[in-house]
Structures are given as structure tokens and as C-alpha cells.
Design an enzyme around this catalytic site. Structure first.
Site, short mmCIF file in Angstrom:
data_model
loop_
_atom_site.label_atom_id
_atom_site.label_comp_id
_atom_site.label_asym_id
_atom_site.label_seq_id
_atom_site.Cartn_x
_atom_site.Cartn_y
_atom_site.Cartn_z
N GLY A 1 0.79 -1.22 0.00
CA GLY A 1 0.00 0.00 0.00
C GLY A 1 0.82 1.27 0.00
N GLY B 1 -1.07 7.98 0.65
CA GLY B 1 -1.11 8.33 2.06
C GLY B 1 0.05 7.88 2.92
N ILE B 2 -0.31 7.20 4.02
CA ILE B 2 0.68 6.74 4.99
C ILE B 2 1.73 5.86 4.32
CG2 ILE B 2 1.02 5.28 7.02
CD1 ILE B 2 -1.70 6.14 8.01
N GLY B 3 1.29 5.01 3.39
CA GLY B 3 2.21 4.10 2.74
C GLY B 3 3.29 4.81 1.95
N TYR C 1 -14.93 -2.82 8.39
CA TYR C 1 -13.56 -2.34 8.61
C TYR C 1 -13.10 -2.66 10.03
CZ TYR C 1 -9.70 1.00 9.14
OH TYR C 1 -8.47 1.58 9.40
#
Length: 280
Positions: A8, A12-14, A162
């Protein structure tokens, strides 16, 4: 050169995590669905960090066949892995089943990382000391232990699905910790905080709300959200830490009673092993 595998990385975070790991001097293998976007990112990382040891492997975490193919390819490319970061995650608006007949959020957020991690255990062990870091969420506390529901065409959607997948992340981390003692492999999971990311997948309104929240300061930025992952991946003080769940302030926190249930951890492990035999 030490090797890191990250899922990922194209959002974003990835993306932030990949840049930080590359800057630390790791050979970086990014597992991605969008190879074109990943190539662009790899070039940008090299230009920014000077590290040209950046590779891409196609992997759709919702597909067991794809994950197994990625495990095989990574194993051919690397004889040892020092760091595996299970970062990718989705939340969907509508209940959707994967090609393997598994609810898509559960398939992507838990089963894919389960197949990937267990498939790479021998390569992780070859490194003698290695870390597995999984991005979970405080939402796990609202998750259901009825994992069989992931096989039903009707059931939880959106944030409930989720939450269940994030409960599975925590259960898997604790189960893996018990199974890898003495191997040199440590495994931890974390809550990155509420981060403005591309998590919403097909839910445009959800994605828009996330971005707006980030712009207004109500949510953490991807840079802030990635900090916990990077700390668990690189900081010396976590080199031997294992079996931990860390909150957004990097405090090791005792998970809830459901997540600590070793019988449930084992049930999920065996259930996941059976699901992993599905492939189309």
C-alpha cells in the site's frame, strides 16, 4: 543492504512510510496494484533519497492467487527480509465480495496480509532479526468475532466491516507473536490515529470527508500517521519488542478482552488457513 517489503505504498501513509524506509538505506520492495503509479513513486523516492534500490511487485491483497504470486516473486528476489510492513487497507461503502468469495474489506485488510506474512516467514527468519509491523486501528474495538460472516453475501458493510478486519489484524499480530518466539522475528501492530488518507476506496463522500478533515486539522496528516509505523520499523527501542499494540501516541496499550483471547486468535488463524486454500 537490508531489505524491506511494504504494501500500500502508492497513497497516504504508505507513500510516506516508503520514503522514510528508503531514506534509512533499505532496499525497498513495494507490493502494489497500480504498477504505473508505483514506478512514478519509485523514481520520486530515488530522486529524493538517492536510494535507487527500489523495486515493485504486483500484488492485489484481495486475491489469494495474486498474494501467493507476490510471495513467490519476493522469495526469488530476496533471500532474507528484515522488515515487512502490512500497511494497505480499505473501507467500502457497499458490501462487495472478492473474486475468492470473501467480503472485500476482510480479504484485503486481513486475509491478504495473513497469506503474505505467513508465506514470507521463512525469508523473514533468514534475516535472523526481522520485524513485522501491521497498521491496525483503534476501530478494532468495535469489530465482530463472527469471521464466518465474511463468507456471506449479506452482512456488515462500511465501518463495521472495517472494524472487524482491524480486530483480525490485532488477533493475528498476537497469534503470530506466540508462534515466532525464539525465531528472531518480532511482530507488532499500531493505531496511526485518524489520518486523512485514500482509505475510502470506492466511497467518494468518505474520501472527501477524510481530506476535508485533514485540511481543517481535525485529522492527522499522512506524515504524522506514518510516524508510528516508522518508529516500530526502525527505532532501536523496538528492536526486541513483540506482541504489542501501540496507540496513536506510541503507548503500548493492552488490547481488549476479545483481542487477548488466545482461543479466538487460534480460531482466526485456522479459519484464515482454510480461506487461503481458496483461489480463482
Amino acid at each position: 543492504m537490508r531489505t524491506a517489503v511494504i504494501t500500500g505504498t502508492t497513497h497516504g501513509i504508505g507513500t510516506v512510510t516508503a520514503k522514510r524506509i528508503a531514506a534509512a538505506g533499505y532496499r525497498l520492495i513495494m507490493l502494489v496494484r497500480d504498477m504505473h503509479r508505483a514506478e512514478t513513486l519509485a523514481t520520486a523516492i530515488t530522486e529524493t533519497t538517492g536510494n535507487d534500490a527500489i523495486e515493485n511487485v504486483h500484488c492485489d491483497l484481495s486475491s489469494i492467487r495474486s498474494v501467493n504470486g507476490a510471495v513467490e516473486e519476493v522469495g526469488q528476489r530476496a533471500s532474507d527480509i528484515h522488515l515487512l510492513i502490512n500497511n494497505a487497507g480499505i473501507v467500502t461503502r457497499q458490501r462487495t465480495m472478492s473474486a475468492d468469495g470473501i467480503e472485500l474489506t476482510f480479504a484485503t485488510n486481513h486475509l491478504g496480509p495473513f497469506v503474505l506474512t505467513t508465506g514470507l516467514l521463512s525469508v523473514l527468519a533468514n534475516a535472523r532479526t526481522s520485524r513485522v509491523v501491521t497498521v491496525a486501528s483503534a476501530a478494532y474495538q468495535g469489530g465482530s468475532a463472527d469471521f464466518e460472516a465474511s463468507l456471506n453475501t449479506a452482512g456488515a458493510t462500511g465501518l463495521q466491516a472495517y472494524a472487524t478486519s482491524k480486530l483480525a489484524n490485532v488477533l493475528f499480530t498476537l497469534a503470530l507473536h506466540r508462534r515466532t518466539r525464539g525465531t528472531g522475528i518480532t511482530t507488532n501492530c499500531l493505531h496511526p490515529g485518524v489520518v486523512a488518507t485514500n482509505l475510502g476506496g470506492d466511497n467518494r463522500l468518505f474520501r472527501w470527508g477524510m481530506k476535508l478533515g485533514g485540511a481543517l486539522g481535525a485529522m492527522r496528516s499522512p506524515e504524522q500517521g506514518a510516524e508510528n509505523t516508522v518508529q516500530l520499523a526502525l527505532a532501536r527501542e523496538y528492536a526486541e519488542a513483540s506482541g504489542g499494540y501501540y496507540d496513536q501516541n506510541m503507548r503500548r496499550t493492552v488490547p481488549n478482552v476479545t483481542a487477548l483471547n488466545e482461543e479466538l486468535q487460534d480460531q482466526l488463524w485456522h479459519f484464515s488457513e482454510q480461506l487461503a486454500k481458496r483461489s480463482v
